[in-house]
Structure formats: C-alpha cells, structure tokens
Design a protein around this motif. Structure first.
Motif, PDB file in Angstrom:
ATOM      1  N   UNK A 297     -17.662 -43.430 -17.529  1.00 56.50           N
ATOM      2  CA  UNK A 297     -18.421 -42.917 -18.721  1.00 56.50           C
ATOM      3  C   UNK A 297     -17.521 -41.964 -19.420  1.00 56.50           C
ATOM      4  N   UNK A 298     -16.645 -41.355 -18.830  1.00 58.08           N
ATOM      5  CA  UNK A 298     -15.776 -40.454 -19.614  1.00 58.08           C
ATOM      6  C   UNK A 298     -14.694 -41.288 -20.375  1.00 58.08           C
ATOM      7  N   UNK A 299     -14.246 -42.427 -20.047  1.00 57.84           N
ATOM      8  CA  UNK A 299     -13.376 -43.178 -20.490  1.00 57.84           C
ATOM      9  C   UNK A 299     -13.939 -43.918 -21.585  1.00 57.84           C
ATOM     10  N   UNK A 300     -15.356 -44.087 -21.592  1.00 54.20           N
ATOM     11  CA  UNK A 300     -15.852 -44.802 -22.801  1.00 54.20           C
ATOM     12  C   UNK A 300     -16.183 -44.000 -23.770  1.00 54.20           C
ATOM     13  N   UNK A 301     -16.543 -42.611 -23.549  1.00 57.13           N
ATOM     14  CA  UNK A 301     -16.721 -41.639 -24.764  1.00 57.13           C
ATOM     15  C   UNK A 301     -15.470 -41.198 -25.365  1.00 57.13           C
ATOM     16  N   UNK A 302     -14.316 -41.262 -24.555  1.00 62.19           N
ATOM     17  CA  UNK A 302     -13.046 -40.757 -25.104  1.00 62.19           C
ATOM     18  C   UNK A 302     -12.554 -41.850 -25.905  1.00 62.19           C
ATOM     19  N   UNK A 303     -12.879 -43.286 -25.516  1.00 60.23           N
ATOM     20  CA  UNK A 303     -12.325 -44.214 -26.375  1.00 60.23           C
ATOM     21  C   UNK A 303     -13.269 -44.537 -27.565  1.00 60.23           C
ATOM     22  N   UNK A 304     -14.379 -43.842 -27.733  1.00 55.50           N
ATOM     23  CA  UNK A 304     -15.389 -44.052 -28.791  1.00 55.50           C
ATOM     24  C   UNK A 304     -14.980 -42.921 -30.052  1.00 55.50           C
ATOM     25  N   UNK A 305     -13.916 -43.359 -30.703  1.00 57.38           N
ATOM     26  CA  UNK A 305     -13.449 -42.470 -31.758  1.00 57.38           C
ATOM     27  C   UNK A 305     -14.014 -42.527 -33.107  1.00 57.38           C
ATOM     28  N   UNK A 306     -14.230 -41.856 -34.054  1.00 63.03           N
ATOM     29  CA  UNK A 306     -14.494 -42.091 -35.229  1.00 63.03           C
ATOM     30  C   UNK A 306     -14.077 -41.038 -36.121  1.00 63.03           C
ATOM     31  N   UNK A 307     -14.139 -41.033 -37.372  1.00 61.35           N
ATOM     32  CA  UNK A 307     -13.991 -39.900 -38.314  1.00 61.35           C
ATOM     33  C   UNK A 307     -14.585 -38.772 -37.878  1.00 61.35           C
ATOM     34  N   UNK A 309     -16.094 -37.938 -34.926  1.00 67.08           N
ATOM     35  CA  UNK A 309     -15.709 -37.929 -33.465  1.00 67.08           C
ATOM     36  C   UNK A 309     -14.225 -38.124 -33.196  1.00 67.08           C
ATOM     37  N   UNK A 310     -13.271 -37.301 -33.867  1.00 66.72           N
ATOM     38  CA  UNK A 310     -11.850 -37.788 -33.791  1.00 66.72           C
ATOM     39  C   UNK A 310     -11.326 -37.639 -32.160  1.00 66.72           C
ATOM     40  N   UNK A 311     -12.044 -36.874 -31.493  1.00 70.93           N
ATOM     41  CA  UNK A 311     -11.568 -36.487 -29.907  1.00 70.93           C
ATOM     42  C   UNK A 311     -12.533 -37.155 -29.044  1.00 70.93           C
ATOM     43  N   UNK A 312     -13.020 -38.061 -29.603  1.00 69.02           N
ATOM     44  CA  UNK A 312     -14.064 -38.987 -28.614  1.00 69.02           C
ATOM     45  C   UNK A 312     -15.418 -38.379 -29.018  1.00 69.02           C
ATOM     46  N   UNK A 313     -16.536 -39.391 -28.619  1.00 62.85           N
ATOM     47  CA  UNK A 313     -17.807 -39.317 -29.089  1.00 62.85           C
ATOM     48  C   UNK A 313     -18.487 -38.402 -28.162  1.00 62.85           C
ATOM     49  N   UNK A 314     -19.375 -37.318 -28.673  1.00 60.49           N
ATOM     50  CA  UNK A 314     -19.999 -36.204 -28.148  1.00 60.49           C
ATOM     51  C   UNK A 314     -19.124 -35.291 -27.517  1.00 60.49           C
ATOM     52  N   UNK A 315     -17.990 -35.120 -27.899  1.00 63.38           N
ATOM     53  CA  UNK A 315     -17.142 -34.118 -27.365  1.00 63.38           C
ATOM     54  C   UNK A 315     -16.402 -32.925 -28.464  1.00 63.38           C
ATOM     55  N   UNK A 316     -17.374 -32.630 -29.020  1.00 62.50           N
ATOM     56  CA  UNK A 316     -17.162 -31.255 -29.946  1.00 62.50           C
ATOM     57  C   UNK A 316     -16.576 -30.137 -28.968  1.00 62.50           C
TER      58      UNK A 316
END
Length: 580
Positions: A297-307, A309-316
């Motif tokens: 799950x951590x891998x998927x979230x960290x690979x889910x980048x966007x403007x 979420x530049x550090x990964x999704x849900x990773x503020x």
C-alpha cells in the motif's frame, strides 16, 4: 507509448488486495449491496480445487520432493505463491541495512499460508507509550475494537480457552485440540518454573459453524490450505462469499500502479497492469480501499504522484513508508531423551502448536527491554525428515545410543535407519515472537532508479533493530535455556551471542510488517484517522497492517480483519449520509 484503457462499469468501491484486510472489506461491502471491484496481483485460487491442491500428497509426488523453490519459499507444497524474492519484482536497500519483504501473489494472499495464530491485541497493546514512554499510543482503545474482534471470532472461528489474563483478551472460542505428548511435557515442566502454557488460539474449525465449511480432520497440513475450508483463508471464507453476492467483480493478475485522482484531489479509481497482455487499464470507482499489505500500500501511494500530491497521495504528513516495523523472532530446539525410541502412532493434529506461552512478565520493569514476546512450540511425530538433532554435543558428551553408550548419530545404511527411528518424535522447538518499538527512521521509500518488470518503481528499505529488540532476543534465548533445563532436554547447538544479535532474525523474516500508513488524530504525524480513512483524501481508505501504530507481541491478522470490518461499516454509514 501506449494508451491506458478505461474499463466499465464505474464501481462504488475498488479494493486493492484480497488478503485479510482486502478480503474482509470485499465481503462486508458487497454484502451491503455496494458494487465492488477487487484487484489481485496474482492468479485466482480456491483451496478446494483439486488441480492446485497439494493437501494429502506425499513428498515424492513433488518433482522436488517438497523442497523449497523461488516461488515456494516454505516448500513446494506450501500454498503461498510467492516468497522473499520474486522474479522481475525486485526491491532494494540503502545504508547497508537489511529487510526481507515477503509477498504472496494469489487470491487470499498470505492467508493461504499463515500459521493461523489468531490473537487479539490487549488493552495495554493499544497504549504502550503510557507504560514505557516509547513510540506512540493508538488513537483508539481495545474497547473500540472489541466488538469487531467478537464479530471476527464468530465469522471465522477460533479455538482456545478463557484464561482471564488481563492483556490476553478472551473471545468466542471453539474447543481446542488436546495437547500432544511433547506439549504435555511442556505444561508439566514449565509450571514448576512459573512460565505459563495455555491452549493455543488458532483459526482452525474444531467444531462445525456453518454448512459451507468442513471441520478440521487433523492432517497437519494447514500451510497447504484446506480443501474442506476447515481453516481460515481469505480466499475461502471472505472472497468466495463476496463473489457469491453478485456484487463483486474479481480482477486477477492485476498489478496496481497507482490510485488515480481528479482536480479536487479525490480518488477516482486505480490504474493497473494486466500481467498477461502487459497493457495498462483503469478502473473507475467512487471510493478506493487499499489492502495490498503495509509495504504494498505504501508503494502504491508513494507512486501516486500529482501536482496536488507531489510526495505521494495522502502524504501531506510525509510519514507514508515510515514507522515500518516487524515482529522480532528468535528460535531454538532440543532433544527430549524421554521421547527417544517412541512408539509410533498418529499424532499429527493441527499444523502448528496446540499450546503456547503468552507474555507473562508485563509487570517486570528491569528486563533490559520494554516490550514482550510470546513463545510458540513445535514438535511431535510429523512427516519424517533426517537431520533433527543428530550428532549434537551436550555437557555429558554425545546422545546415548540404545545400548546406553555415547555415540555419534548419523551415517548411512542400517545405522542411518536406526537413528531416524530413534530420534523420530523426540525433538521440540521454541520460537519467540515479540514486539518491536516503531522507529520513524525504519522505512520504505521509492527507489529513484529501479523499476520492476511492469515499469513500476520499486521500494527501497532502510531498517535497523534497536537495543530494545536485541535485548529482547537475548532474553528469549535465556528463557529457552531455562525451558530446556526444566524439560531435562539436550539443546541443539549453542546459545547465540552478541555477534549475531542473540539470534535475532532479520526484519521482514517473521512476515508481520506493519505501520507504514499509521493512524492518528493529528494529520501532521499520521496518514489515516481512527477509522482508517486517509486525512487528505476522504474517499480513500487503508485496511491492511499499514494503519498499525504499534504491533504488540501478537500476530497481526486478527486485528487487521477487525479494523477492516470496522472501517467498512464506517464507510457504509458515511455513504448513506452522503458524506463521501
């Protein structure tokens, strides 16, 4: 260059991972009437399918005589498709540290293999910081999870006995199997030295609980997965019933790359690689639930980048991947002279222990470490194998031969046959499994330069044991020595020393990794709230061990399932209220 292919229809929920957490979410949500897509990175699997079932087969029926393979690390008959190293799916390390990541690619995931030790966390386990000042407390208590432990007990089935031990909560138990001979010796001998030995708590059915599952017939092959569904696997107990609702579609051999989002930052589904045609597809859904394992799950979230979420999704918070921790582990074995030259009879039982020792020293403050461990016991007349305890030294010399004289075991021909018969069933093993203190500097992250065979960036690990875990392993071996002495046993080998961290297993070897998407009330220091809903993305949930704040000395599966059920009920309620 290739086109990402959209798939229809749009689902209410897309769940990634079909193990304990994902399987539970699939069952609860599909039975509530939601339309569910369940994504699994491996093939379909049904324990009752005779084409894939290895139960009740002899070792000579395997081309490798049952030996381990790269995709069957625990032996050719073990029912986990996967291992610590998967071809085409590497992971890396930094700073010279070690972490071994076990992955099981199949419907049901690791629950097709696991030891089925089914322990609830206790009140103390959720609030350890209050007692030792280390790590963090969970934002929830035992009382918050207890109703869902009850639900899991009744749905899945777990044997055990009510013992009224404060931090070992009792549940709804089926009758436990009777202790085998070596376990009777343990109960009798350890009572004298104050080490408790109680019936194990494991999810094999010793009594019928419904018409869809059979009862354990004690073949001692639970790791092969049960053809009558007499033990718990997510594939048979959770995923199959979810499929039968007609509300769930199962996508197999689907390697999820990322969670997709819209301009508002809400999850819109997932993007995945079909392993067969190597094309990328997109599933649309109103809600995404991740149960791909703590590191997956951590891998998927960290690979889910966007403007957004530049550090990964849900990773503020920046803590995704951090606070990774696994159970501690150390083991030892011995020969019991009183069990040499045993009479042969069927003593298989369940695979694993009929009795175990829960942590008994919670009140001790001067142990040199702050968190405890339980002890698992092995032994009995399992399928024969050569090499257990032969030729080991003890303080009196070699193990006595049948004539009472000391002899070196082993050899070939008649001598070998004599020793096999003599030692068969005389061995006993001890395995400590303990709690480590979560550290922010133990983490997984995306390797900036390595991808897997599907083009997905891989994880890189950084992990070091602290003195707490090393001293705990030392105490385990001191306890094993005390147990062997109480049994009158002959230890195999010598007690490990500081040069090997007292026999402490490398992190990841116990396969209990948790903590990478930890829950908390403060979004600056956690990824999900107390309901396993991510702080940053309200329609994104995590239902695997990633949400754990700390591990306890218990196996995590029962808590993963309880929290997944709790989170799923919350999700259903929030959807009804139109809050998501």
């Amino acid at each position: 260059m290739f086109q990402i292919k959209e798939q229809t229809p749009e689902y209410d929920v897309c769940i990634v991972g079909s193990g304990a957490g994902g399987g539970m979410a699939a069952k609860v949500l599909s039975e509530a009437g939601l339309k569910v897509a369940l994504m699994e990175a491996g093939p379909d699997f049904d324990p009752a399918n005779p084409e894939t079932q290895t139960q009740l087969k002899w070792s000579y029926e395997s081309p490798r005589r049952g030996a381990s393979t790269p995709t069957r690390n625990f032996g050719d008959f073990d029912m986990a498709y996967g291992g610590w190293q998967l071809k085409g799916e590497p992971y890396t390390h930094k700073n010279g540290t070690k972490f071994d990541w076990f992955r099981s690619r199949m419907v049901g995931g690791r629950t097709n293999h696991w030891g089925r030790i089914s322990l609830r966390f206790g009140p103390l386990d959720f609030k350890r910081k209050d007692f030792d000042g280390k790590g963090d407390n969970w934002p929830i208590s035992y009382e918050d999870v207890a109703p869902y432990y009850d639900k899991v007990d009744k749905l899945v089935g777990v044997f055990g006995t009510r013992e009224n031990i404060p931090n070992e909560p009792d549940g709804y138990f089926l009758p436990p199997p009777k202790p085998r001979l070596h376990e009777l010796y343990l109960k009798k001998s350890l009572k004298k030295v104050g080490i408790p030995v109680i019936p194990a708590r494991m999810s094999m059915l010793t009594k019928k609980i419904n018409d869809k599952r059979g009862v354990c017939f004690y073949c001692h092959q639970c790791s092969r997965s049960c053809s009558v569904y007499g033990d718990f696997s997510s594939s048979s107990v959770l995923v199959r019933p979810a499929t039968e609702t007609g509300n769930m579609d199962l996508y197999v051999d689907a390697m999820v790359r990322e969670v997709t989002t819209n301009e508002e930052g809400k999850a819109t589904g997932v993007s995945y690689i079909n392993k067969h045609d190597r094309q990328e597809y997109r599933i649309k859904s109103k809600v995404v639930v991740l149960g791909a394992s703590a590191c997956g799950t951590a891998r998927i979230l960290l690979n889910s980048k966007s403007s957004r979420f530049p550090n990964g999704l849900a990773n503020s918070s920046g803590v995704i991947g951090h606070y990774l921790h696994d159970s501690t582990g150390a083991s030892r074995s011995a020969i019991l002279p009183q069990l040499l030259d045993r009479t042969r009879y069927n003593e298989d039982g369940i695979q694993g222990m009929h009795v175990y020792t829960p942590w008994w020293l919670n009140d001790k403050k001067d142990l040199g470490f702050t968190r405890g461990y339980h002890i698992e016991y092995g032994g009995g007349m399992n399928m024969p194998g050569y090499g257990f305890g032969f030729g080991m030294e003890n303080k009196n010399g070699k193990i006595p031969g049948p004539d009472g004289k000391m002899k070196k075991a082993g050899g070939y021909g008649l001598s070998l046959k004599d020793d096999v018969k003599r030692f068969y069933g005389a061995g006993v093993g001890f395995a400590g499994r303990g709690e480590s203190v979560p550290q922010k500097d133990n983490y997984c992250e995306i390797d900036p330069s390595v991808v897997d065979q599907f083009g997905i960036p891989v994880l890189r690990f950084n992990y070091n044991w602290t003195d707490d875990e090393i001293q705990q392993a030392k105490h385990m071996h001191e306890t094993f020595e005390e147990i062997i002495d109480a049994l009158g046993g002959i230890p195999n080998g010598t007690k490990p020393g500081p040069e090997s961290n007292y026999g402490l297993e490398d992190p990841g070897r116990i396969i209990h990794e948790v903590g990478t998407t930890r829950m908390g009330d403060d979004k600056k220091t956690s990824v999900t709230n107390r309901m396993s809903q991510t702080h940053d993305v309200p329609n994104l949930f995590v239902v695997d061990g990633g949400v754990f704040v700390s591990q306890a000395d218990k196996n995590p599966t029962w808590t993963i399932m309880a929290l997944a059920w709790r989170s799923s009920d919350y999700l259903i309620d929030e959807l009804k209220k139109m809050n998501i």
